[in-house]
Structures are given as C-alpha cells and as structure tokens.
Scaffold this motif. Structure first.
Motif, short mmCIF file in Angstrom:
data_model
loop_
_atom_site.label_atom_id
_atom_site.label_comp_id
_atom_site.label_asym_id
_atom_site.label_seq_id
_atom_site.Cartn_x
_atom_site.Cartn_y
_atom_site.Cartn_z
N GLY A 171 0.88 -1.17 0.22
CA GLY A 171 -0.14 0.14 0.07
C GLY A 171 0.51 1.17 -0.31
N LYS A 201 -8.85 1.94 -2.58
CA LYS A 201 -7.81 1.00 -2.32
C LYS A 201 -7.78 0.06 -4.22
N GLY A 205 -6.75 -4.67 -2.34
CA GLY A 205 -7.32 -4.20 -0.99
C GLY A 205 -6.61 -2.98 0.12
N VAL A 206 -5.44 -3.13 -0.60
CA VAL A 206 -4.60 -1.80 -0.07
C VAL A 206 -5.02 -0.82 -0.48
N ASP A 207 -3.95 0.35 0.09
CA ASP A 207 -4.10 2.02 -0.33
C ASP A 207 -3.45 2.34 -1.13
N ASN A 210 -4.27 8.02 -1.16
CA ASN A 210 -4.46 8.36 -0.02
C ASN A 210 -4.17 9.73 0.32
N ARG A 315 -5.47 2.66 8.70
CA ARG A 315 -5.86 1.83 8.54
C ARG A 315 -7.68 1.56 8.93
N TRP A 318 -10.26 3.16 7.20
CA TRP A 318 -10.12 2.52 5.56
C TRP A 318 -10.19 1.07 5.10
N ILE A 320 -8.50 -0.96 6.17
CA ILE A 320 -7.12 -2.20 5.47
C ILE A 320 -6.63 -2.47 7.64
#
Length: 326
Positions: A171, A201, A205-207, A210, A315, A318, A320
C-alpha cells in the motif's frame, strides 16, 4: 576508530543503494549479505565485493563478527527479522516503514532496550543535514508561525507486486505516505488532535492512494497525499504568518526556498553534496552504538512509534487489515 562491521538482510534495490554507499564510507566495513536464496546472496556479495554471503537470515544474525544489521526486507517481515537480530546481539538499522503496525514496532523497541542494543528506523530524511537546516529556518521566525503544511509523494509503482500484496503489508501509506507523515512530524511534532482521511484501494485491498488531514494544537494543520498510481512533484510547502517556504522533494530534501508576504524569494538553501543520502543514517547508527545508546536522537523511538500509531488509525478508518494481524 575501528570500522563498524555491517551486514545487509535482503538484497533488493534499496539494499543495493546502501551497499554502494557503504563502499564509499571508510568508517564502515560491509562484511556480509543475506538472502533466503544463497545464489542471490552470492550474486549480491560478488557485485559489491562483500566478503560473506549467507543463504539464510539466521546465518547472518549469528555471525559473531557482524555488529550492525541493515534490514531491507518487506514491511511484513521487519518485526521478526529485527527480533532475530536483537536476540543474537546485533544492533539494527531497519528500513521504513519500521514495522507493519504499532504493536510490532513497540515489541522491537522494547526488545532493543531490554537487550541494551541500538535499533533505529531508516527514515533517511531525518538524519540528513537538510532536516537540521529546515528546523533552523523555521526556528529563525523568517516565515513567522508555521500554521499549515502540504506534502505529497506519489510514484508510478503500482506494477510492483510487493507494493500491492496485503500479506507483505503493501500500500501507498507504509511505502511512501510514511515520508509525508514524517515531514509533518518534523515540522509540527506528534501531538495530533484530529485525523481525517480518504482512500482509494487497489483490487487487492490495500491503499492505492490516500489523502490525510492532521490537526494539531494551536490551530495547525497538515494536508498529506500519497499514491502508487501517479507521479507528483514531491513538494512540501510550509505556510506561516509572515511567509512560506517550499521544500523540494520530501523524500530527499533537495532545496528550501523561502518567500515573504509579497511572495518574493528571499532565501535559498541547497542540499550539500552527498554519496546517496543514506550515509547519514549509517553514520548516526555508528555514533549511537559507540555511545551505548539504544536509539538515534535524529529518529527517536517515540517518533517512530507515534507515526506508527497514526498509520494504524488511518488503516482502521479505511478498513484495511493485513492477513497476519490478529
């Protein structure tokens, strides 16, 4: 003064830059390189004329001649790798982000203090002369009271598997956003009163990118952006009551330009010549080890832990979580 004997754990791109830097530092000896593949370790060792290659991290950690180990593995491995080094009596310089979360980071610093060994985060900008210059400029009052800052750090790196895999703590935040958070920390400290953020994302599924807004006592605010998907100007701008200043490249401060209330350029500071910029964290680690310190004053444990807490909260906002987190 006897040269500091160093080993590298991991043989990727950053490890290569560090190895090349150390070859130009007479006060250190790069003695060993470790990979989970002996072939990779031997290739890396041959490339940089390193005396010893190890096909496992355990072999490096157990080598009695090595004093300091630089950890250049994925974020997800930092905690276990650092504990292996500390349990075997080695000092540690650990790549950023220091750990995957606050709990891991605390475990690492606590163990170092218990063993009376030095551990520090390789947040290279903290150790550079330009970080000191920035603080001196701000403390001089030339832009008045700093009240707002913006910082961005974005690279075209979404094609790198390590950066999008949740199991490797991928991420934008831990890889590049950590620089913008440290920039804000250098300027405003770590007493944060409010954290707001937005995230886009990746499919994994990670950023991917941001946007973060941090508020501080006295009405101060930092607006930070990071991304794996676009290219940015990497600028950090600090706005004060009597002017503002622009830091070129928050990932390696190249210059500081100071402007007055008429937006006229009144002062410029240029980065001094450097090998790569990584030499300063190695020098600081050596100084800390010689003095028997468990941390470097440029990157104290508290600052590392405070930034890790902020990243945990982001996180959480978010949704995550990494697969290995309880």
């Amino acid at each position: 003064m006897e040269a500091l004997k160093i080993g590298i754990m991991g043989t990727g791109r950053i490890a290569s830059v560090l190895a090349n830097t150390m070859l130009q530092m007479p006060q250190v000896v790069l003695m060993g390189a470790a990979s989970r593949s002996l072939e990779k370790a031997e290739e890396f060792a041959a490339r940089f004329s390193i005396e010893r290659a190890y096909g496992s991290y355990e072999e490096l950690a157990k080598d009695p001649d090595i004093q300091l180990i630089y950890i250049a593995t994925p974020h997800s491995e930092h905690c276990s790798n650092a504990k292996l080094c500390l349990e075997n009596g080695k000092h540690v310089l650990c790549e950023k982000a220091f750990a995957a979360n606050y709990a891991q980071a605390k475990e690492m610093t606590d163990l170092a203090e218990e063993k009376n060994l030095m551990i520090t985060e390789a947040m290279w900008v903290r150790y550079m002369p330009m970080a000191k210059t920035l603080k001196e400029v701000l403390n001089s009052g030339i832009i008045g009271e700093p009240m707002t800052l913006t910082a961005n750090l974005c690279y075209l790196v979404s094609d790198k598997p390590r950066l999008v895999k949740p199991e490797l703590a991928g991420g934008a935040l831990l890889d590049v956003g950590v620089y913008t958070l440290n920039f804000a920390s250098i300027v405003f400290g770590d007493e944060i009163t409010d954290i707001q953020s937005s995230v886009i994302k990746t499919d994994s599924g990670v950023d991917a990118q941001n946007s973060i807004t941090l508020c501080y006592p006295g009405g101060k605010m930092a607006i930070l952006n990071s991304s794996l998907q676009v290219l940015s100007d990497r600028m950090g701008i600090i706005y004060g009551t009597k002017g503002y200043l622009v830091v070129e490249n928050v990932n390696n401060f190249e210059s500081i330009h100071v402007y007055n209330t008429d937006r006229e350029l009144i002062e410029t500071h240029i980065r001094p010549e450097q090998i790569s910029g990584y030499e300063y964290q190695i020098e600081a680690s050596g100084e800390a080890i010689r003095n028997g310190w468990t941390e470097c004053p440029q990157m104290p444990h508290k600052a590392t832990l405070d930034v890790m807490k902020v990243m945990d909260e982001l996180r959480r906002q978010w949704g995550i979580r990494y697969p290995f987190e309880a």
